[in-house]
Design a protein around this motif. Structure first.
Motif, PDB file in Angstrom:
ATOM      1  N   PRO A 213       0.798  -1.237   0.000  1.00  0.00           N
ATOM      2  CA  PRO A 213       0.000   0.000   0.000  1.00  0.00           C
ATOM      3  C   PRO A 213       0.826   1.280   0.000  1.00  0.00           C
ATOM      4  N   LEU A 214       1.996   1.261   0.633  1.00  0.00           N
ATOM      5  CA  LEU A 214       2.829   2.466   0.670  1.00  0.00           C
ATOM      6  C   LEU A 214       3.323   2.868  -0.717  1.00  0.00           C
ATOM      7  N   ALA A 215       3.428   1.892  -1.624  1.00  0.00           N
ATOM      8  CA  ALA A 215       3.967   2.182  -2.960  1.00  0.00           C
ATOM      9  C   ALA A 215       3.036   3.061  -3.791  1.00  0.00           C
ATOM     10  N   SER A 216       1.775   3.128  -3.413  1.00  0.00           N
ATOM     11  CA  SER A 216       0.800   3.901  -4.196  1.00  0.00           C
ATOM     12  C   SER A 216       0.674   5.350  -3.738  1.00  0.00           C
ATOM     13  N   HIS A 217       1.388   5.727  -2.676  1.00  0.00           N
ATOM     14  CA  HIS A 217       1.325   7.100  -2.180  1.00  0.00           C
ATOM     15  C   HIS A 217       2.037   8.038  -3.152  1.00  0.00           C
ATOM     16  N   GLU A 218       1.355   9.057  -3.605  1.00  0.00           N
ATOM     17  CA  GLU A 218       1.973  10.050  -4.477  1.00  0.00           C
ATOM     18  C   GLU A 218       2.536  11.212  -3.672  1.00  0.00           C
ATOM     19  N   ALA A 219       1.796  11.652  -2.666  1.00  0.00           N
ATOM     20  CA  ALA A 219       2.275  12.745  -1.802  1.00  0.00           C
ATOM     21  C   ALA A 219       3.311  12.196  -0.831  1.00  0.00           C
ATOM     22  N   PRO A 220       4.226  13.049  -0.340  1.00  0.00           N
ATOM     23  CA  PRO A 220       5.217  12.589   0.641  1.00  0.00           C
ATOM     24  C   PRO A 220       4.546  11.931   1.847  1.00  0.00           C
ATOM     25  N   ILE A 221       5.105  10.817   2.280  1.00  0.00           N
ATOM     26  CA  ILE A 221       4.547  10.031   3.381  1.00  0.00           C
ATOM     27  C   ILE A 221       5.004  10.625   4.704  1.00  0.00           C
ATOM     28  N   THR A 222       4.083  10.889   5.590  1.00  0.00           N
ATOM     29  CA  THR A 222       4.419  11.461   6.887  1.00  0.00           C
ATOM     30  C   THR A 222       4.901  10.367   7.833  1.00  0.00           C
ATOM     31  N   ALA A 223       5.535  10.788   8.926  1.00  0.00           N
ATOM     32  CA  ALA A 223       5.998   9.831   9.936  1.00  0.00           C
ATOM     33  C   ALA A 223       4.819   9.090  10.546  1.00  0.00           C
ATOM     34  N   GLU A 224       3.693   9.779  10.720  1.00  0.00           N
ATOM     35  CA  GLU A 224       2.497   9.137  11.283  1.00  0.00           C
ATOM     36  C   GLU A 224       1.971   8.057  10.354  1.00  0.00           C
ATOM     37  N   GLN A 225       1.942   8.352   9.048  1.00  0.00           N
ATOM     38  CA  GLN A 225       1.484   7.350   8.085  1.00  0.00           C
ATOM     39  C   GLN A 225       2.434   6.156   8.044  1.00  0.00           C
ATOM     40  N   LEU A 226       3.710   6.433   8.083  1.00  0.00           N
ATOM     41  CA  LEU A 226       4.706   5.357   8.048  1.00  0.00           C
ATOM     42  C   LEU A 226       4.582   4.476   9.277  1.00  0.00           C
ATOM     43  N   GLY A 227       4.267   5.100  10.417  1.00  0.00           N
ATOM     44  CA  GLY A 227       4.149   4.343  11.663  1.00  0.00           C
ATOM     45  C   GLY A 227       3.019   3.349  11.675  1.00  0.00           C
ATOM     46  N   ASN A 228       2.084   3.458  10.738  1.00  0.00           N
ATOM     47  CA  ASN A 228       0.979   2.499  10.658  1.00  0.00           C
ATOM     48  C   ASN A 228       1.359   1.221   9.926  1.00  0.00           C
ATOM     49  N   HIS A 229       2.593   1.167   9.431  1.00  0.00           N
ATOM     50  CA  HIS A 229       3.032  -0.008   8.667  1.00  0.00           C
ATOM     51  C   HIS A 229       4.225  -0.682   9.356  1.00  0.00           C
ATOM     52  N   ASN A 230       4.389  -1.961   9.059  1.00  0.00           N
ATOM     53  CA  ASN A 230       5.445  -2.767   9.667  1.00  0.00           C
ATOM     54  C   ASN A 230       6.820  -2.401   9.102  1.00  0.00           C
ATOM     55  N   GLN A 231       7.779  -2.105  10.002  1.00  0.00           N
ATOM     56  CA  GLN A 231       9.149  -1.862   9.557  1.00  0.00           C
ATOM     57  C   GLN A 231       9.976  -3.118   9.765  1.00  0.00           C
ATOM     58  N   ILE A 232      10.699  -3.498   8.731  1.00  0.00           N
ATOM     59  CA  ILE A 232      11.587  -4.667   8.786  1.00  0.00           C
ATOM     60  C   ILE A 232      13.015  -4.146   8.902  1.00  0.00           C
TER      61      ILE A 232
END
Length: 295
Positions: free
Chosen positions: A174-193
């Motif tokens: 889902p993150l790959a479809s973001h056109e606008a810059p991704i915020t830290a809050e948005q990134l925090g909703n996804h799993n970091q490996i």
């Protein structure tokens, strides 16, 4: 039996005349008379039957043939230096093995070329190459070498590579479809490996929420990325193919989408290295310094 027409001293004088810009300057540098230098170079050219230098005003200029011979003469000088270093080393104990600790971040291409140059002259010395997420300088023994992004405050090291880390996810994530810059809050909703233990807080984990998935090697990180299990910061040199074919996508982050670390060559005490470690250190220095000049 081959009998050389020239001597090493003649080639050394030839190089000095070129490097110093003329016979007078070279004579001063070598502490010899100018006439002896003129005679040596003239005899060298006569014996070869090739013009190496021509004098224009007060300056000695290389001929086209001289350009070719100068390159070979420099190689000869390097080989003579190595022979004399070898003679010194024969009086010292040659190490049976060397421990070489390498960060997982370290690009390998130039490292492997340096090892290939070391091998023919290694005299049976074994290289124990240890890949580490963390390379602890204080754990090194005398004679060990380390390639690491961690440079102790009280140490200097030979700069090696600038490593660029990119935030990546699978093309289907889902993150790959973001056109606008991704915020830290948005990134925090996804799993970091990330790697465990982390290489660096700024690229491996979130201080406030250390809940992501961990792996002990980038192979596992990339495998999980390709399965769409999250995002990760990965060195660019490890994912060139995946970026080119589009299977992985670089995220457009609000805080910036590239982070940089630098790697260094370290050893506890360069003065205490044995002859084999000195040779390996010289091969590494030559490879990385030549690489810098070639940029």
């Amino acid at each position: 039996m081959f009998r050389p027409k020239s001597t090493f001293e003649q080639w050394r004088i030839f190089q000095a005349v070129v490097d110093c810009g003329g016979y007078a300057q070279a004579a001063e540098a070598l502490n010899k008379s100018q006439s002896s230098l003129n005679h040596a170079v003239a005899k060298l050219q006569q014996s070869l039957g090739v013009a190496l230098l021509e004098v224009r005003g007060r300056k000695a200029v290389l001929t086209p043939s001289g350009e070719i011979f100068l390159k070979r003469a420099r190689q000869l000088s390097q080989q003579v230096e190595e022979l004399e270093n070898l003679a010194n080393n024969l009086e010292r104990q040659w190490e049976p093995q060397i421990n070489l600790y390498v960060s997982v971040l370290q690009p390998r291409e130039r490292l492997y070329r340096a090892l290939a140059n070391f091998y023919p002259r290694s005299r049976g010395c074994r290289i124990n190459l240890h890949e580490r997420i963390h390379c602890h300088f204080n754990a090194l023994q005398v004679g060990d070498l380390m390639l690491s992004e961690h440079l102790p405050q009280d140490r200097t090291g030979l700069p090696l590579d600038e490593v660029c880390l990119l935030p990546l996810c699978a093309a289907t994530h889902p993150l790959a479809s973001h056109e606008a810059p991704i915020t830290a809050e948005q990134l925090g909703n996804h799993n970091q490996i990330s790697l465990h233990p982390p290489i660096h807080r700024s690229v491996d984990w979130n201080d406030a929420d250390d809940t992501g998935w961990k792996a002990t090697h980038y192979h596992e990180v990339l495998a999980m990325l390709n399965l769409g299990l999250g995002y990760a910061w990965v060195p660019r040199h490890l994912v060139r193919r995946e970026l080119a074919d589009g299977s992985l996508r670089q995220l457009n982050l609000e805080g910036g989408s590239e982070r940089y670390l630098y790697t260094y060559l370290l050893t506890p005490s360069a003065d205490a290295l044995g002859p084999a470690a000195e040779l390996l250190l010289r091969c590494l220095r030559n490879e990385y310094q030549q690489g810098e000049r070639g940029k």
